[in-house]
Enzyme design. Structure first.
Site, PDB file in Angstrom:
ATOM      1  N   ASN A 104       0.917  -1.399  -0.086  1.00 47.14           N
ATOM      2  CA  ASN A 104      -0.068   0.150   0.066  1.00 47.14           C
ATOM      3  C   ASN A 104       0.956   1.370   0.140  1.00 47.14           C
ATOM      4  O   ASN A 104       1.916   1.103   0.301  1.00 47.14           O
ATOM      5  CB  ASN A 104      -0.862  -0.098   1.219  1.00 47.14           C
ATOM      6  N   HIS A 106       1.088   5.090   1.354  1.00 46.91           N
ATOM      7  CA  HIS A 106       0.480   6.009   2.404  1.00 46.91           C
ATOM      8  C   HIS A 106       0.990   7.383   2.244  1.00 46.91           C
ATOM      9  O   HIS A 106       2.394   7.719   2.332  1.00 46.91           O
ATOM     10  CB  HIS A 106       0.722   5.434   3.917  1.00 46.91           C
ATOM     11  N   ASP A 147      -2.500   0.292   7.554  1.00 48.53           N
ATOM     12  CA  ASP A 147      -0.906   1.155   7.963  1.00 48.53           C
ATOM     13  C   ASP A 147       0.111   0.443   8.664  1.00 48.53           C
ATOM     14  O   ASP A 147       0.663   1.136   9.206  1.00 48.53           O
ATOM     15  CB  ASP A 147      -1.335   2.678   8.057  1.00 48.53           C
TER      16      ASP A 147
HETATM   17  C1  GRF Z   1      -2.758   8.762  -2.377  1.00 51.41           C
HETATM   18  O1  GRF Z   1      -2.284  10.019  -1.547  1.00 51.41           O
HETATM   19  C2  GRF Z   1      -2.289   7.699  -1.618  1.00 51.41           C
HETATM   20  O2  GRF Z   1      -1.180   7.836  -0.667  1.00 51.41           O
HETATM   21  C3  GRF Z   1      -3.344   7.335  -0.592  1.00 51.41           C
HETATM   22  O3  GRF Z   1      -4.741   7.838  -1.320  1.00 51.41           O
HETATM   23  C4  GRF Z   1      -4.165   8.535  -2.439  1.00 51.41           C
HETATM   24  C5  GRF Z   1      -4.766   8.048  -3.641  1.00 51.41           C
HETATM   25  O4  GRF Z   1      -4.350   8.842  -4.755  1.00 51.41           O
HETATM   26  N1  GRF Z   1      -3.511   6.049  -0.174  1.00 51.41           N
HETATM   27  P1  GRF Z   1      -4.522   8.274  -6.100  1.00 51.41           P
HETATM   28  O5  GRF Z   1      -6.041   7.694  -6.344  1.00 51.41           O
HETATM   29  O6  GRF Z   1      -3.555   7.400  -6.423  1.00 51.41           O
HETATM   30  O7  GRF Z   1      -4.484   9.544  -7.238  1.00 51.41           O
END
Ligand code: GRF
Length: 203
Positions: A104, A106, A147
């Protein structure tokens, strides 16, 4: 080669950054399917426009969702899952079936500013009100909690005196787009070893 399922809930800019890295031969992978809990996720449209199979389980009954995911992943031949702006917990059965093969991204430096409720603007608001001078992005393995899995890659950005949530989010997003493909590249090269709470990156 990584055969990826990318799980998304919204915009999909990280999905696109992964796809771009593949197209530019920076990442030896193929996105076999993009999966969303939301039918209206922009990321699904972007995937379809690129000819990548895009599937939503929005209409699937809760009790059938694990089986739907298992079947969808198996049919696509997926051997690695990348969550990219996916706003739900993955079912434990899927986490167990792909243990240490799910990442994932974050938008902060875990283990700070993570966990339940820490998503989107909430993360950047918390960073700004903490007074921290740096933020950044983290790619981590996914386990049964939000997370919490082992950290694979991180990069910092400065928090500037006049930052707003939007300006900080934009600075972090830029490095998200760099480190997610880079982190996946480490898995593609089989260079990530998990030892307890840590990952060791093999050179
Ligand atoms: C990103 O900031 C990511 O870190 C978080 O959600 C957001 C997703 O953005 N988990 P995108 O859909 O990839 O533009």
């Amino acid at each position: 080669m990584l055969v990826l399922a990318v799980f998304v809930s919204g915009r999909g800019s990280n999905f696109l950054s992964i796809q771009r890295a593949i197209a530019e031969h920076r990442l030896d992978a193929r996105i076999a399917v993009v999966i969303s809990n939301r039918r209206d996720a922009t990321a699904l449209e972007s995937a379809a426009a690129l000819g990548i199979p895009a599937r939503s389980f929005a209409g699937v009954a809760e009790a059938q969702q694990v089986a739907w995911m298992r079947d969808t992943l198996a049919e696509a031949g997926v051997n690695f899952i990348a969550l990219a702006g996916y706003m739900k917990l993955l079912p434990g059965e899927i986490v167990a079936a792909y243990r240490h093969r799910i990442t994932n991204i974050h938008p902060a430096l875990l283990p700070s500013f993570g966990g339940t409720g820490m998503y989107g603007h909430h993360v950047h608001e918390a960073v700004l009100s903490s007074g921290a001078k740096v933020s950044g992005a983290t790619v981590h393995l996914v386990d049964e909690e939000y997370d919490r899995g082992q950290i694979v890659a991180q990069r910092c950005v400065p928090v500037l005196p006049h930052d707003s949530v939007e300006s900080l989010a934009a600075r972090v997003l830029e490095i998200e787009h760099q480190i997610y493909p880079e982190a996946l590249h480490l898995f593609a090269e089989d260079r990530v070893e998990v030892r307890g709470n840590r990952t060791i990156i093999l050179s």
